[in-house]
Write an enzyme that holds these catalytic residues in place. Structure first.
Site, PDB file in Angstrom:
ATOM      1  N   CYS A 187     -17.834  17.104  27.921  1.00 59.50           N
ATOM      2  CA  CYS A 187     -16.399  16.548  28.756  1.00 59.50           C
ATOM      3  C   CYS A 187     -15.749  17.214  28.676  1.00 59.50           C
ATOM      4  CB  CYS A 187     -16.579  14.766  27.754  1.00 59.50           C
ATOM      5  SG  CYS A 187     -17.562  14.593  27.832  1.00 59.50           S
TER       6      CYS A 187
ATOM      7  N   HIS B  52      -8.885  13.285  28.498  1.00 60.61           N
ATOM      8  CA  HIS B  52     -10.905  13.354  28.730  1.00 60.61           C
ATOM      9  C   HIS B  52     -10.914  11.660  29.215  1.00 60.61           C
ATOM     10  CE1 HIS B  52     -14.574  12.807  29.329  1.00 60.61           C
ATOM     11  NE2 HIS B  52     -15.151  11.391  27.753  1.00 60.61           N
TER      12      HIS B  52
ATOM     13  N   ASN C 242     -17.009   6.083  32.568  1.00 58.58           N
ATOM     14  CA  ASN C 242     -17.052   7.937  31.427  1.00 58.58           C
ATOM     15  C   ASN C 242     -17.126   9.019  32.228  1.00 58.58           C
ATOM     16  OD1 ASN C 242     -17.384  10.755  29.914  1.00 58.58           O
ATOM     17  ND2 ASN C 242     -17.241   9.197  27.806  1.00 58.58           N
TER      18      ASN C 242
HETATM   19  C1  LIG Z   1     -19.056   3.398  21.468  1.00 58.73           C
HETATM   20  C2  LIG Z   1     -18.553   2.038  20.182  1.00 58.73           C
HETATM   21  C3  LIG Z   1     -17.217   1.246  21.166  1.00 58.73           C
HETATM   22  C4  LIG Z   1     -18.950   1.501  19.500  1.00 58.73           C
HETATM   23  O1  LIG Z   1     -17.784   0.885  18.925  1.00 58.73           O
HETATM   24  P1  LIG Z   1     -17.937   0.551  17.165  1.00 58.73           P
HETATM   25  O2  LIG Z   1     -16.454  -0.455  17.228  1.00 58.73           O
HETATM   26  O3  LIG Z   1     -17.850   1.635  17.078  1.00 58.73           O
HETATM   27  O4  LIG Z   1     -19.516  -0.347  17.617  1.00 58.73           O
HETATM   28  P2  LIG Z   1     -20.208  -0.300  15.973  1.00 58.73           P
HETATM   29  O5  LIG Z   1     -21.742   0.611  16.332  1.00 58.73           O
HETATM   30  O6  LIG Z   1     -19.886   0.199  14.632  1.00 58.73           O
HETATM   31  O7  LIG Z   1     -20.556  -1.837  15.983  1.00 58.73           O
HETATM   32  C5  LIG Z   1     -19.459  -2.724  15.658  1.00 58.73           C
HETATM   33  C6  LIG Z   1     -20.013  -4.337  16.149  1.00 58.73           C
HETATM   34  O8  LIG Z   1     -20.100  -4.390  17.182  1.00 58.73           O
HETATM   35  C7  LIG Z   1     -21.873  -4.367  17.616  1.00 58.73           C
HETATM   36  N1  LIG Z   1     -21.746  -4.059  18.919  1.00 58.73           N
HETATM   37  C8  LIG Z   1     -22.194  -2.444  18.702  1.00 58.73           C
HETATM   38  N2  LIG Z   1     -22.722  -2.162  20.654  1.00 58.73           N
HETATM   39  C9  LIG Z   1     -22.001  -3.043  20.790  1.00 58.73           C
HETATM   40  C10 LIG Z   1     -22.380  -4.184  22.494  1.00 58.73           C
HETATM   41  N3  LIG Z   1     -22.274  -2.637  23.327  1.00 58.73           N
HETATM   42  N4  LIG Z   1     -22.201  -5.015  22.523  1.00 58.73           N
HETATM   43  C11 LIG Z   1     -21.493  -5.972  21.694  1.00 58.73           C
HETATM   44  N5  LIG Z   1     -21.235  -5.651  20.369  1.00 58.73           N
HETATM   45  C12 LIG Z   1     -21.354  -4.612  19.952  1.00 58.73           C
HETATM   46  C13 LIG Z   1     -22.933  -4.206  16.747  1.00 58.73           C
HETATM   47  O9  LIG Z   1     -23.755  -4.644  16.172  1.00 58.73           O
HETATM   48  C14 LIG Z   1     -21.957  -4.272  15.814  1.00 58.73           C
HETATM   49  O10 LIG Z   1     -21.409  -6.198  15.052  1.00 58.73           O
HETATM   50  P3  LIG Z   1     -21.216  -6.973  13.925  1.00 58.73           P
HETATM   51  O11 LIG Z   1     -19.626  -5.834  12.910  1.00 58.73           O
HETATM   52  O12 LIG Z   1     -22.063  -7.555  13.500  1.00 58.73           O
HETATM   53  O13 LIG Z   1     -22.015  -5.612  12.549  1.00 58.73           O
HETATM   54  C15 LIG Z   1     -16.772   2.866  19.540  1.00 58.73           C
HETATM   55  O14 LIG Z   1     -18.042   3.638  18.398  1.00 58.73           O
HETATM   56  C16 LIG Z   1     -16.850   4.440  20.573  1.00 58.73           C
HETATM   57  O15 LIG Z   1     -15.934   4.477  21.326  1.00 58.73           O
HETATM   58  N6  LIG Z   1     -17.196   5.842  20.012  1.00 58.73           N
HETATM   59  C17 LIG Z   1     -16.324   6.717  20.610  1.00 58.73           C
HETATM   60  C18 LIG Z   1     -17.294   7.123  22.831  1.00 58.73           C
HETATM   61  C19 LIG Z   1     -17.236   7.945  23.039  1.00 58.73           C
HETATM   62  O16 LIG Z   1     -15.981   8.090  23.458  1.00 58.73           O
HETATM   63  N7  LIG Z   1     -17.929   8.864  22.997  1.00 58.73           N
HETATM   64  C20 LIG Z   1     -17.835   9.842  24.852  1.00 58.73           C
HETATM   65  C21 LIG Z   1     -17.369  11.265  24.420  1.00 58.73           C
HETATM   66  S1  LIG Z   1     -17.168  11.803  25.028  1.00 58.73           S
END
Ligand SMILES: CC(C)(COP(=O)(O)OP(=O)(O)OC[C@H]1O[C@@H](n2cnc3c(N)ncnc32)[C@H](O)[C@@H]1OP(=O)(O)O)[C@@H](O)C(=O)NCCC(=O)NCCS
Length: 360
Positions: free
Chosen positions: A130, A285, A316
């Protein structure tokens, strides 16, 4: 002095470049197919509301099966060249930033150069995920000023749908396809500020392919020759599809981006000799809208600075996200031509690069 001149005493000529380099044109290409959050929710257990709230993404574009990254890059290059007012045969170099060219060799750039008519141009790919586009802009600027090129085409292009596991609840909703291109060339005044860049290889596993290609090929070969099913689990995946796709430790990436990238962006502002109030746009980004919002807060950007939010409808697109977002802001009149934009790319590697640029 008589006799032969000893080796190594000749005066070496150094190449002489332009005093300044700048961005002369920019173009973007978004594939036709719109993939809505509702469609994503037919693959994974999720909801439109969750995806919007966690990422800011409403829909994304995915390329067709036949469309290659060279096809998309060529589409983005055409408007960039047109805006720059040059033709492809004037390009000295073509740099393609991508992590989704599906051949280890040859690179995509020579194919692109030939496709668009940049005959005989130097052409090579760079892999900085990225952050690839901002790395490319930095290289191109140095090449123009160092004299190894006059006009350089930098393309950020990705077909992330090829390496996304549609069953993966942690990443299926985030990645998308597209291409963005910029023409860098000589200018009368500074057009590209110093690049602040770096990497943290200790966190390489935060976003990576699950299983290296050579291991996948070896396992498939073994399966084909022995008839025994390959042990994908031992290799780190549940099956061949998962093995060849990306895994992402969402929270690790989120925390790193939020805490470590704002200081990098701040350094790029200072290195350019300006302050945040001089900026006409902030183009981070398009990783995730929440990361963008956190960076705005940490940078204490003036409330009226236009901020790129192209992720909402583009998803993304890794290396393509910054030029695509910039192209949209210019096209929609959100920022003026000639305005100053702070751009910062960050992602797999982990790698990052930021610079202030004067928009074409
Ligand atoms: C990926 C991302 C959106 C996930 O969000 P998060 O809050 O970290 O998610 P978690 O894995 O901690 O899960 C939190 C909750 O959401 C739920 N969850 C996870 N994925 C899910 C999905 N796709 N849909 C619905 N719920 C989801 C989990 O089960 C968890 O539920 P709980 O609280 O009841 O246990 C977040 O981590 C993020 O934005 N990361 C950066 C990614 C990024 O920018 N990547 C590109 C870099 S170039």
């Amino acid at each position: 002095m008589s006799g032969p001149v000893p080796k190594g005493t000749g005066m070496l000529q150094s190449s002489v470049g332009a005093r300044y380099a700048g961005m002369l044109g920019i173009g973007g290409y978004r594939p036709e197919r719109v993939v809505t959050n509702d469609e994503v929710c037919t693959w994974i257990d999720s909801s439109d509301t969750w995806i919007r709230e966690r990422t800011g993404i409403i829909s994304r574009r995915w390329a067709s099966e036949e469309q290659t990254i060279v096809d998309m890059a060529a589409e983005a290059a055409a408007p960039a060249l047109e805006m720059a007012g040059i033709t492809a045969d004037q390009l000295s170099a073509v740099i393609v930033a991508t992590v989704t060219h599906t051949m280890q060799t040859p690179a995509a750039a020579p194919m692109l150069a030939t496709r668009i008519g940049a005959k005989d141009a130097a052409a090579f790919d760079i892999s900085a995920a990225c952050a690839g586009y901002c790395h490319g802009v930095s290289l191109a600027s140095d090449m123009v000023r160092g004299g190894s090129a006059e006009y350089v085409l930098v393309v950020g292009v990705e077909k992330l749908s090829d390496i996304t596991d549609k069953r993966d609840r942690g990443s299926a909703f985030i990645f998308a396809d597209g291409a963005g291109a910029a023409v860098i060339g000589p200018t009368d005044t500074p057009g590209i500020g110093p690049t602040v860049w770096g990497s943290d290889g200790e966190k390489w596993e935060a976003i990576s392919q699950r299983v290296p290609w050579d291991r996948i090929v070896a396992l498939q070969l073994q399966e084909a020759t022995t008839g025994e099913p390959a042990d994908w689990v031992a290799a780190g995946a549940m099956d061949a599809t998962e093995a060849s796709t990306l895994k992402m430790a969402g929270q690790t990436v989120f925390r790193w981006a939020v805490w470590s990238m704002a200081p990098v962006a701040q350094q790029a502002i200072e290195a350019a000799g300006i302050t945040a109030s001089d900026l006409d746009a902030f183009v981070p980004h398009q990783a995730n809208m929440r990361i963008t919002d956190a960076m705005i807060k940490q940078l204490k950007l003036p409330a009226d600075i236009p901020v790129a939010r192209d992720i909402a409808e583009t998803g993304n697109t890794s290396a393509a996200s910054i030029p695509l977002a910039t192209e949209r802001m210019l096209r929609e009149g959100e920022v003026p031509h000639g305005g100053l934009a702070l751009q910062i790319g960050f992602g797999a590697g982990l790698a990052y690069a930021a610079q202030v640029v004067r928009l074409p």
